[in-house]
Every structure is written in structure tokens, then in C-alpha cells.
Write an enzyme that holds these catalytic residues in place. Sequence first.
Site, PDB file in Angstrom:
ATOM      1  N   ARG A 181       0.830  -1.229   0.000  1.00 53.29           N
ATOM      2  CA  ARG A 181       0.000   0.000   0.000  1.00 53.29           C
ATOM      3  C   ARG A 181       0.859   1.273   0.000  1.00 53.29           C
ATOM      4  O   ARG A 181       0.527   2.277   0.631  1.00 53.29           O
ATOM      5  CB  ARG A 181      -0.969   0.041   1.197  1.00 53.29           C
ATOM      6  N   SER A 231     -10.734  -0.916   3.767  1.00 44.97           N
ATOM      7  CA  SER A 231      -9.984  -1.198   5.005  1.00 44.97           C
ATOM      8  C   SER A 231      -9.416   0.111   5.525  1.00 44.97           C
ATOM      9  O   SER A 231      -8.685   0.798   4.808  1.00 44.97           O
ATOM     10  CB  SER A 231      -8.829  -2.158   4.726  1.00 44.97           C
ATOM     11  N   GLU A 301      -4.700   3.441   6.525  1.00 42.19           N
ATOM     12  CA  GLU A 301      -4.452   3.365   5.075  1.00 42.19           C
ATOM     13  C   GLU A 301      -5.107   4.581   4.412  1.00 42.19           C
ATOM     14  O   GLU A 301      -4.641   5.098   3.420  1.00 42.19           O
ATOM     15  CB  GLU A 301      -5.085   2.066   4.547  1.00 42.19           C
TER      16      GLU A 301
HETATM   17  C1  LIG Z   1     -15.539  -0.538  -0.500  1.00 44.47           C
HETATM   18  C2  LIG Z   1     -14.054  -0.340  -0.701  1.00 44.47           C
HETATM   19  C3  LIG Z   1     -13.242  -1.437  -0.912  1.00 44.47           C
HETATM   20  C4  LIG Z   1     -11.869  -1.264  -1.091  1.00 44.47           C
HETATM   21  N1  LIG Z   1     -11.087  -2.361  -1.314  1.00 44.47           N
HETATM   22  C5  LIG Z   1      -9.764  -2.206  -1.504  1.00 44.47           C
HETATM   23  C6  LIG Z   1      -8.928  -3.351  -1.751  1.00 44.47           C
HETATM   24  O1  LIG Z   1      -9.385  -4.484  -1.827  1.00 44.47           O
HETATM   25  N2  LIG Z   1      -7.603  -3.134  -1.926  1.00 44.47           N
HETATM   26  C7  LIG Z   1      -7.049  -1.883  -1.867  1.00 44.47           C
HETATM   27  O2  LIG Z   1      -5.825  -1.752  -2.047  1.00 44.47           O
HETATM   28  N3  LIG Z   1      -7.814  -0.798  -1.649  1.00 44.47           N
HETATM   29  C8  LIG Z   1      -9.152  -0.924  -1.457  1.00 44.47           C
HETATM   30  N4  LIG Z   1      -9.916   0.177  -1.224  1.00 44.47           N
HETATM   31  C9  LIG Z   1      -9.280   1.505  -1.103  1.00 44.47           C
HETATM   32  C10 LIG Z   1      -9.186   2.301  -2.421  1.00 44.47           C
HETATM   33  O3  LIG Z   1     -10.183   1.903  -3.339  1.00 44.47           O
HETATM   34  C11 LIG Z   1      -7.805   2.150  -3.053  1.00 44.47           C
HETATM   35  O4  LIG Z   1      -6.791   2.655  -2.201  1.00 44.47           O
HETATM   36  C12 LIG Z   1      -7.696   2.866  -4.407  1.00 44.47           C
HETATM   37  O5  LIG Z   1      -6.489   2.508  -5.015  1.00 44.47           O
HETATM   38  C13 LIG Z   1      -7.769   4.388  -4.295  1.00 44.47           C
HETATM   39  O6  LIG Z   1      -7.943   4.908  -5.602  1.00 44.47           O
HETATM   40  P1  LIG Z   1      -8.674   6.303  -5.877  1.00 44.47           P
HETATM   41  O7  LIG Z   1      -8.614   6.540  -7.323  1.00 44.47           O
HETATM   42  O8  LIG Z   1     -10.022   6.316  -5.255  1.00 44.47           O
HETATM   43  O9  LIG Z   1      -7.699   7.289  -5.119  1.00 44.47           O
HETATM   44  P2  LIG Z   1      -8.043   8.513  -4.154  1.00 44.47           P
HETATM   45  O10 LIG Z   1      -8.679   7.991  -2.906  1.00 44.47           O
HETATM   46  O11 LIG Z   1      -8.757   9.562  -4.890  1.00 44.47           O
HETATM   47  O12 LIG Z   1      -6.564   8.995  -3.821  1.00 44.47           O
HETATM   48  C14 LIG Z   1      -5.666   8.172  -3.109  1.00 44.47           C
HETATM   49  C15 LIG Z   1      -4.278   8.783  -3.202  1.00 44.47           C
HETATM   50  O13 LIG Z   1      -3.816   8.712  -4.541  1.00 44.47           O
HETATM   51  C16 LIG Z   1      -3.479  10.012  -5.031  1.00 44.47           C
HETATM   52  N5  LIG Z   1      -3.793  10.036  -6.471  1.00 44.47           N
HETATM   53  C17 LIG Z   1      -4.938   9.647  -7.070  1.00 44.47           C
HETATM   54  N6  LIG Z   1      -4.834   9.763  -8.412  1.00 44.47           N
HETATM   55  C18 LIG Z   1      -3.586  10.239  -8.661  1.00 44.47           C
HETATM   56  C19 LIG Z   1      -2.866  10.556  -9.849  1.00 44.47           C
HETATM   57  N7  LIG Z   1      -3.391  10.418 -11.066  1.00 44.47           N
HETATM   58  N8  LIG Z   1      -1.595  11.027  -9.713  1.00 44.47           N
HETATM   59  C20 LIG Z   1      -1.029  11.188  -8.492  1.00 44.47           C
HETATM   60  N9  LIG Z   1      -1.663  10.914  -7.333  1.00 44.47           N
HETATM   61  C21 LIG Z   1      -2.929  10.427  -7.428  1.00 44.47           C
HETATM   62  C22 LIG Z   1      -4.288  10.977  -4.209  1.00 44.47           C
HETATM   63  O14 LIG Z   1      -3.692  12.262  -4.190  1.00 44.47           O
HETATM   64  C23 LIG Z   1      -4.260  10.284  -2.852  1.00 44.47           C
HETATM   65  O15 LIG Z   1      -3.040  10.546  -2.191  1.00 44.47           O
HETATM   66  C24 LIG Z   1     -11.304   0.037  -1.054  1.00 44.47           C
HETATM   67  C25 LIG Z   1     -12.139   1.150  -0.869  1.00 44.47           C
HETATM   68  C26 LIG Z   1     -13.505   0.977  -0.696  1.00 44.47           C
HETATM   69  C27 LIG Z   1     -14.385   2.185  -0.518  1.00 44.47           C
END
Ligand SMILES: Cc1cc2nc3c(=O)[nH]c(=O)nc-3n(C[C@H](O)[C@H](O)[C@H](O)COP(=O)(O)OP(=O)(O)OC[C@H]3O[C@@H](n4cnc5c(N)ncnc54)[C@H](O)[C@@H]3O)c2cc1C
Length: 323
Positions: A181, A231, A301
Site C-alpha cells: 500500500r 480497510s 491506510e
Molecule cells: C468498498 C471499498 C473497498 C476497497 N477495497 C480495496 C482493496 O481491496 N484493496 C485496496 O488496495 N484498496 C481498497 N480500497 C481503497 C481504495 O479503493 C484504493 O486505495 C484505491 O487505489 C484508491 O484509488 P482512488 O482513485 O479512489 O484514489 P483517491 O482515494 O482519490 O486517492 C488516493 C491517493 O492517490 C493520489 N492520487 C490519485 N490519483 C492520482 C494521480 N493520477 N496522480 C497522483 N496521485 C494520485 C491521491 O492524491 C491520494 O493521495 C477500497 C475502498 C472501498 C471504498
Amino acid sequence: MDEFYRALCKAAGEGQVKRREPMALHTTFRTGGPAAFFAVVQTEDELRKTVRVCREHQVPWYMLGNGSNLLVGSSGFPGVMIQLGGEFKQWEITQEEENGHVLFKAGAGLLLSKIGRAALEEGLTGFEFAAGIPGTLGGAAVMNAGAYGGEMKDILVSVRIMTQDGEIRELPAGELALSYRHSCIPEKGYIVLSAVMELKKGNQEEIRAQMEDLAFRRKDKQPLEYPSAGSTFKRPEGFFAGKLIEDAGLKGFSVGGAQVSEKHAGFVINREQAAPEEIRELIEAVRNRVFGTSGVWLEPEVKLLGFETPAFGESADTDLKKE
Ligand SMILES: Cc1cc2nc3c(=O)[nH]c(=O)nc-3n(C[C@H](O)[C@H](O)[C@H](O)COP(=O)(O)OP(=O)(O)OC[C@H]3O[C@@H](n4cnc5c(N)ncnc54)[C@H](O)[C@@H]3O)c2cc1C
């Protein structure tokens, strides 16, 4: 601020900038105060100009993916929230080798669920683990997202990034310091534009069955009926966060509208119109209680933004890309 707003509209494109946009609409926690400005950029050029304008006016900016790992405080974010649209949501197969290996390139703004669907349609295996994670490809690269024994590190070949100065580079995945992560992308201030993944030709019915099985397992074990960020804590080495929380007697424990899920103690949920501060307070309380009962400090996380006081022993705005 009006001069900045005009410059921002010119950079990001007319009609693509909103003011005082509630982050509750853009985070899966479904709570959070407003971003002073919210810009959806469609091209690399618009992105570069938007970042440049922010820098020139010394206005902070933040890259938003799908907001599925982000909690924004009630006072909101006093800068520009930048989201990737348009060309950042495309995908293509760039190379197919005789041994069945395929290079699949996708924009950083594309949702993992859409990539999963494309992989299934093309009969490509390797992406099944990620198809149910509700984030974008950019967010998944930043977080080295993973599930059910797979992680982005396993399939990422390279990423195309923009530096804070607007320079574009192609970086091999080996230079991203991908670990559990974690990646070095936030600390370097890189913006992910797109990524190339290596997938393999497979059997479409087997890929479909695997995706359906993982989707079923998520629905069965996770409180998907409530807003959350998945999580809440990273898995501490040698333990499971959910088990430690449950053993501390915290299943169902609440602060205001925020609750430790009764279905899966590793999830903090927005059970009933929780304020972001209630969610944060609950996270803090869980950490303290678990440390008291097990001696393990849980590391969140979920990323925090726009809180007035630092949390979890560090600056609350750790990822703020400020000049
Ligand atoms: C129901 C649920 C289930 C989930 N299950 C999992 C799982 O199984 N495994 C897991 O790892 N995670 C899980 N997650 C957490 C989450 O989905 C992941 O961490 C995902 O990768 C975040 O992506 P996002 O696009 O929503 O990022 P955001 O939440 O929008 O951003 C996360 C970080 O990434 C940065 N960021 C985003 N896009 C860019 C870009 N283009 N360039 C630079 N920085 C950027 C942001 O600034 C921030 O620091 C879950 C979440 C939920 C709500």
C-alpha cells in the site's frame, strides 16, 4: 481570488471548474467539506497549465482519483482539487506477443472496474484481483492497491508521470518503490497520467468466473451497503487489523454517525451522516484501544486532508502538494 478563478478556468478549460464543491460528492465516505475549486482536466496540456496557475498564485492543489481512500475534513480544502477526465479515461492494447503476453495501456483517470470489464471482453487475465477495487488506475498505482493475493506491483510495467514542473517522464515500475500500500509517487510529487500493465491471454469464462467469485466474496464479507474507504488500516505485519479491532471489543463501536462495522471490524463506516471529524475521532480511538490491548499501533491506510490538527503523529496534510 476572482483573478485566480479566471486564470484557472482558462487553464483547465471553460466550464470545467466548480467553486465550493462538496467533497462528500467525490469521496466514498460520502462526507467532507468543500474544495474551494474543483477542476476536471481533459488533456495533459490542461493539467500542466492548471498546475502552473496554482503554482504561480501559490494556491495548493491535490490530485483526486475516485476519492475511495480519502477523508476530507468539514472545513474542506482551501485549494484546487484536480480530477482527470477526457483522454485520461482511455485504454488500448499496445503490444501482443506470440506467447500470449499483452501490454495494456490505460489512462490514470479510468476506474479499475472499467479496466476489469475491458480485460474480460478482451479475454485477458491478470487483472481479476483489482476489478472490484473502487478506485482509479492513478490511485491504485499510488497506493499499490491489492486484494486476494494480487497487487498492482505484479502487473505494472511502467507509468507515465508529470512532475511538478510539468515535465513528462516514462518510469519503469521498478522506480516507484512499490511496497505494501505504498509508492514513492506522493513524496516525489508526481502526477500519474497513464500506466502500462502486462496481462495475458486467458480463457474468458475462467476470467469471468474468477471476477464473479471475488465480487461475491467482497459482498459477503465487506459492509458495501455503507459508505467507507475500504480497510481503514494497513495490515500490521504478523496480524490482521480487523481481528485486533474485534479482539479489543470494538466491533460496532461508534463515535456519532461513524461506526466500526459490525460485519467487518477492519472497516470504519459512515453509518449515519457522520461528520469527517467523527470518523477521524473513531479511527484515533480504535488505534489507542488496540494499542492498549495488543501493543500494536495500527497505521491508517486512508488519507486525511483538510483537518486543522495533525493526526496520527504526523501532519494531517501529508500529501498536500504545496509550494
Ligand atoms: C468498498 C471499498 C473497498 C476497497 N477495497 C480495496 C482493496 O481491496 N484493496 C485496496 O488496495 N484498496 C481498497 N480500497 C481503497 C481504495 O479503493 C484504493 O486505495 C484505491 O487505489 C484508491 O484509488 P482512488 O482513485 O479512489 O484514489 P483517491 O482515494 O482519490 O486517492 C488516493 C491517493 O492517490 C493520489 N492520487 C490519485 N490519483 C492520482 C494521480 N493520477 N496522480 C497522483 N496521485 C494520485 C491521491 O492524491 C491520494 O493521495 C477500497 C475502498 C472501498 C471504498
